[in-house]
Design a protein around this motif. Structure first.
Motif, mmCIF file in Angstrom:
data_model
loop_
_atom_site.group_PDB
_atom_site.id
_atom_site.type_symbol
_atom_site.label_atom_id
_atom_site.label_comp_id
_atom_site.label_asym_id
_atom_site.label_seq_id
_atom_site.Cartn_x
_atom_site.Cartn_y
_atom_site.Cartn_z
ATOM 1 N N LEU A 462 -15.487 6.266 -0.001
ATOM 2 C CA LEU A 462 -14.434 5.860 -0.937
ATOM 3 C C LEU A 462 -14.325 4.342 -1.040
ATOM 4 C CD1 LEU A 462 -11.568 8.378 -0.039
ATOM 5 C CD2 LEU A 462 -13.029 8.399 -2.062
ATOM 6 N N LYS A 463 -14.289 3.673 0.106
ATOM 7 C CA LYS A 463 -14.093 2.219 0.102
ATOM 8 C C LYS A 463 -15.327 1.464 -0.384
ATOM 9 C CE LYS A 463 -10.536 2.221 3.672
ATOM 10 N NZ LYS A 463 -10.144 1.852 5.051
ATOM 11 N N SER A 464 -16.484 2.100 -0.284
ATOM 12 C CA SER A 464 -17.711 1.439 -0.726
ATOM 13 C C SER A 464 -17.970 1.669 -2.209
ATOM 14 C CB SER A 464 -18.901 1.939 0.097
ATOM 15 O OG SER A 464 -18.754 1.613 1.457
ATOM 16 N N PHE A 465 -18.000 2.923 -2.635
ATOM 17 C CA PHE A 465 -18.434 3.229 -3.993
ATOM 18 C C PHE A 465 -17.408 2.818 -5.049
ATOM 19 C CE2 PHE A 465 -21.571 5.613 -1.741
ATOM 20 C CZ PHE A 465 -22.675 5.594 -2.580
ATOM 21 N N LEU A 466 -16.141 2.860 -4.713
ATOM 22 C CA LEU A 466 -15.135 2.435 -5.686
ATOM 23 C C LEU A 466 -15.166 0.929 -5.941
ATOM 24 C CD1 LEU A 466 -12.108 4.722 -4.737
ATOM 25 C CD2 LEU A 466 -13.631 4.902 -6.709
ATOM 26 N N GLY A 521 -7.789 -5.016 -11.899
ATOM 27 C CA GLY A 521 -7.049 -4.136 -11.015
ATOM 28 C C GLY A 521 -7.805 -3.841 -9.732
ATOM 29 N N ALA A 522 -9.125 -3.609 -9.849
ATOM 30 C CA ALA A 522 -9.948 -3.330 -8.667
ATOM 31 C C ALA A 522 -10.002 -4.534 -7.735
ATOM 32 C CB ALA A 522 -11.355 -2.933 -9.104
ATOM 33 N N MET A 523 -10.085 -5.728 -8.305
ATOM 34 C CA MET A 523 -10.105 -6.942 -7.482
ATOM 35 C C MET A 523 -8.821 -7.061 -6.660
ATOM 36 S SD MET A 523 -11.649 -9.894 -9.961
ATOM 37 C CE MET A 523 -12.879 -9.475 -11.183
ATOM 38 N N LEU A 524 -7.690 -6.779 -7.284
ATOM 39 C CA LEU A 524 -6.414 -6.893 -6.581
ATOM 40 C C LEU A 524 -6.321 -5.895 -5.428
ATOM 41 C CD1 LEU A 524 -3.889 -7.429 -9.530
ATOM 42 C CD2 LEU A 524 -4.910 -9.140 -8.025
ATOM 43 N N VAL A 525 -6.854 -4.686 -5.643
ATOM 44 C CA VAL A 525 -6.828 -3.669 -4.591
ATOM 45 C C VAL A 525 -7.655 -4.106 -3.389
ATOM 46 C CG1 VAL A 525 -7.530 -1.325 -3.981
ATOM 47 C CG2 VAL A 525 -6.358 -1.746 -6.143
ATOM 48 N N TYR A 526 -8.874 -4.575 -3.639
ATOM 49 C CA TYR A 526 -9.735 -5.000 -2.526
ATOM 50 C C TYR A 526 -9.212 -6.287 -1.884
ATOM 51 C CZ TYR A 526 -13.113 -1.322 -3.113
ATOM 52 O OH TYR A 526 -13.713 -0.087 -3.138
ATOM 53 N N LEU A 527 -8.577 -7.126 -2.679
ATOM 54 C CA LEU A 527 -7.931 -8.314 -2.104
ATOM 55 C C LEU A 527 -6.880 -7.880 -1.075
ATOM 56 C CD1 LEU A 527 -6.688 -11.332 -4.226
ATOM 57 C CD2 LEU A 527 -5.396 -10.510 -2.279
ATOM 58 N N LYS A 528 -6.082 -6.862 -1.446
ATOM 59 C CA LYS A 528 -5.055 -6.348 -0.529
ATOM 60 C C LYS A 528 -5.691 -5.699 0.702
ATOM 61 C CE LYS A 528 -0.832 -4.956 0.658
ATOM 62 N NZ LYS A 528 -1.110 -4.035 1.758
ATOM 63 N N LEU A 529 -6.765 -4.939 0.531
ATOM 64 C CA LEU A 529 -7.436 -4.313 1.672
ATOM 65 C C LEU A 529 -7.933 -5.360 2.665
ATOM 66 C CD1 LEU A 529 -9.587 -1.448 0.083
ATOM 67 C CD2 LEU A 529 -7.658 -1.189 1.642
ATOM 68 N N PHE A 530 -8.556 -6.424 2.151
ATOM 69 C CA PHE A 530 -9.085 -7.467 3.033
ATOM 70 C C PHE A 530 -7.946 -8.254 3.681
ATOM 71 C CE2 PHE A 530 -12.969 -7.413 0.082
ATOM 72 C CZ PHE A 530 -13.588 -6.455 0.864
ATOM 73 N N TRP A 531 -6.859 -8.454 2.941
ATOM 74 C CA TRP A 531 -5.734 -9.181 3.515
ATOM 75 C C TRP A 531 -5.097 -8.393 4.657
ATOM 76 C CZ3 TRP A 531 -3.918 -13.640 4.395
ATOM 77 C CH2 TRP A 531 -2.593 -13.835 4.776
ATOM 78 N N ASP A 532 -5.039 -7.059 4.489
ATOM 79 C CA ASP A 532 -4.516 -6.212 5.568
ATOM 80 C C ASP A 532 -5.363 -6.345 6.830
ATOM 81 O OD1 ASP A 532 -2.483 -5.340 3.958
ATOM 82 O OD2 ASP A 532 -3.447 -3.459 3.400
ATOM 83 N N LEU A 533 -6.685 -6.474 6.658
ATOM 84 C CA LEU A 533 -7.565 -6.655 7.817
ATOM 85 C C LEU A 533 -7.341 -8.008 8.480
ATOM 86 C CD1 LEU A 533 -11.022 -5.169 6.737
ATOM 87 C CD2 LEU A 533 -9.372 -4.209 8.332
ATOM 88 N N VAL A 534 -7.044 -9.022 7.668
ATOM 89 C CA VAL A 534 -6.775 -10.354 8.224
ATOM 90 C C VAL A 534 -5.591 -10.301 9.179
ATOM 91 C CG1 VAL A 534 -6.015 -12.702 7.663
ATOM 92 C CG2 VAL A 534 -7.751 -11.600 6.254
ATOM 93 N N ARG A 535 -4.598 -9.512 8.841
ATOM 94 C CA ARG A 535 -3.345 -9.510 9.598
ATOM 95 C C ARG A 535 -3.363 -8.537 10.771
ATOM 96 N NH1 ARG A 535 2.156 -9.922 6.641
ATOM 97 N NH2 ARG A 535 2.534 -10.726 8.724
ATOM 98 N N ARG A 536 -4.485 -7.883 11.004
ATOM 99 C CA ARG A 536 -4.548 -6.940 12.125
ATOM 100 C C ARG A 536 -4.463 -7.678 13.462
ATOM 101 N NH1 ARG A 536 -8.892 -2.337 11.632
ATOM 102 N NH2 ARG A 536 -7.495 -1.543 13.219
ATOM 103 N N THR A 537 -3.909 -7.011 14.446
ATOM 104 C CA THR A 537 -3.756 -7.627 15.765
ATOM 105 C C THR A 537 -5.071 -7.582 16.535
ATOM 106 O OG1 THR A 537 -3.139 -5.535 16.799
ATOM 107 C CG2 THR A 537 -1.363 -6.856 15.844
ATOM 108 N N ALA A 538 -5.152 -8.412 17.550
ATOM 109 C CA ALA A 538 -6.355 -8.457 18.382
ATOM 110 C C ALA A 538 -6.592 -7.125 19.080
ATOM 111 C CB ALA A 538 -6.236 -9.582 19.401
#
Length: 544
Positions: A462-466, A521-538
């Protein structure tokens, strides 16, 4: 007309049957020019009483802008260029020697090009060979619109034509909007060197024919760089326990065959894989700056210098360097040496050619593509002040990341977050401008981390092909029509015919806007996905 670099154009007047004369200025002196025409083509040229060799641009390029354009080398600048060339040579050679000694001491050998051997050992060689086989089979898919002009530019350069001087002379005069080559000199050096493998075949090169050999070479080269990028980041993750060995093959396949990046680099064939690979490897090498300072400076400096738009990624890289410099007190001397060498490379090979009146500076000072940064704007307070959306977006993305940064996180976590921030910044910029698909390749390392974070293969799919939705505005238009292979059978691609139909009905603007809206719209979604990864804890990185 006669165009001399950095001089005003001179008109050549008819002096006899098929014979034109005039006067040009070169090297501070006036020189008489005589040219003869036969059947509409230039057949001889005499400058200052000396017969000159003529090189028709149309021999190696099918661009309509250069039909009837011929290049002649006036010479006389070799002695001026020699000191500069010598200084640049010794700068690069010295840095290469330091990086080589550093690599020998660490006993890494060629493993440094994939960071360490961990990823190769984990997945084996068969998946890597398969990636090249798939790339070779993709020759059966018609390439994108950019390969022809990019290939032609490299060939012109190999044949002794300074394309930057050519652009500086001709492009403003002919109001050229899309330049054959829009990259920096370091990108030309990076892709131009392996292009000499095809030099013996240029005698039979036909600019209007399908570029089979160039297509194969650049597909293989881009796949080599994609493997280098994916394997380097996987080695970094495996070495620190952020990736389980059992998942290595899965992460590799979904990363190197990521539909978005695979289509851009292998099918459409864009050149940005070189700076993506060099920039990533340089960042990873910063994890141990005491052992890797010269290598990191070389890779990072070369990567950023390949493309001027990478300057918008530089603040995030610089913030990482500053944070690690402040924290790593024992290695501050090494950080300073790295910073000086990286800064020198960047200044000499990217900024200096843009500041001084060089051919590159004169060629690109009015580049139409650079104006897209200012297109999306709205008035603020009054019509005299405008707010540029792209600038606002970039500032917000950078400041938000800095002010929410965990400065106490381990060094590897800080590096991974920076890699993700590069993708966030790229999608922020691309969603607010009409950027070319090549810039999306910056997201390849982030997709590796996104796949690594996925809990099962279905989630990976899902995360790759979309991600293909990001390039909807190219996939469904003539520039990158996914049905372009129909051209091999003499047919018009499907979505090229769709555009022709909507243009005939007067709805072309609606169709193009619809496609870009989907991509946006797709760019904004992946921007949010990557931003969520940035904020993950160690702990979340270590625990999976």
């Amino acid at each position: 007309m006669a165009f001399v670099y950095d001089e005003a154009p001179a008109e050549l007047l008819l002096a006899g049957e098929n014979w034109y004369t005039g006067e040009i200025r070169s090297g501070g002196a006036a020189k008489r020019v005589e040219v003869r025409i036969r059947d509409g083509a230039l057949v001889s040229s005499v400058v200052g009483g000396e017969e000159k060799r003529i090189q028709p641009v149309s021999r190696y390029s099918s661009s309509k802008y250069y039909v009837g354009t011929y290049c002649i080398s006036l010479g006389g600048n070799e002695t001026k260029r020699l000191p500069v060339a010598a200084a640049l040579f010794f700068l690069l050679f010295g840095l290469f020697v330091l990086a080589f000694r550093e690599n020998v001491r660490a006993k890494r050998g060629f493993k440094v090009f994939v960071y360490t051997e961990h990823a190769v050992k984990a997945i084996g060689r068969k998946p890597i060979l398969l990636s090249f086989l798939v790339s070779a089979v993709s020759l059966l898919i018609f390439y994108g619109c950019d390969l022809i002009v990019i290939s032609d530019s490299i060939i012109l350069w190999q044949k002794g034509i300074d394309i930057f001087q050519l652009f500086a002379c001709i492009n403003p005069y002919k109001h050229v909007e899309l330049y054959l080559w829009q990259y920096e000199g370091m990108m030309l050096a990076g892709y131009g060197l392996p292009s000499y493998l095809l030099y013996p075949t240029l005698g039979g090169f036909q600019p209007g024919a399908y570029h089979w050999l160039q297509s194969f070479l650049y597909k293989m080269l881009n796949m080599l760089l994609m493997n280098g990028t994916v394997l380097s980041l996987m080695s970094f993750l495996l070495e620190r326990g952020f990736l389980k060995k059992e998942r290595a093959r899965e992460v590799y396949y979904f990363s190197v065959f990521n539909p978005l990046c695979f289509w851009i680099a292998i099918i459409f064939i864009q050149f940005d894989m070189l700076p993506v690979y060099c920039t990533l490897l340089g960042l990873l090498l910063l994890s141990d700056v005491q052992k890797n300072k010269w290598s990191a400076a070389l890779f990072l400096g070369f990567g950023v210098a390949c493309k001027v738009t990478y300057l918008m990624l530089l603040p995030s890289m610089a913030f990482l360097m500053l944070t690690l410099f402040v924290r790593d007190r024992k290695a501050r001397k090494d950080w300073l040496l790295f910073g000086v060498s990286f800064g020198c490379l960047l200044f000499v090979f990217l900024l200096l050619p843009r500041i001084l009146p060089t051919p590159l500076h004169l060629a690109y000072r009015d580049l139409p593509q650079t104006k897209r940064l200012w297109r999306l704007a709205f008035p603020l307070v009054s019509t005299e002040i405008r707010t540029y959306a792209a600038i606002v977006g970039l500032v917000i993305a950078f400041l938000w990341s800095v002010l929410h940064w965990d400065t106490e996180a381990a060094k590897p976590i800080q590096i991974l977050r920076t890699v993700l921030m590069l993708a966030v910044i790229m999608f922020t910029f691309s969603s607010l401008t009409l950027s070319t698909p090549s810039f999306y390749l910056v997201s390849l390392p982030a997709f590796v981390l996104l796949v690594r974070q996925s809990r099962n293969r279905y989630e990976c799919v899902l995360k790759s092909f979309l991600s293909l939705l990001v390039v909807t505005q190219f996939l469904l238009r003539p520039e990158g029509d996914i049905t372009a292979t129909l051209r091999f059978f003499g047919k018009t691609p499907v979505f090229t015919r769709v555009l022709q139909a909507v243009e005939a009905s007067g709805k072309a603007l609606w169709w193009k806007s619809f496609l870009y809206s989907v991509s946006y719209g797709a760019m904004l979604v992946y921007l949010k996905l990557f931003w969520d990864l940035v904020r993950r804890t160690a702990k979340s990185w270590q625990g999976e």
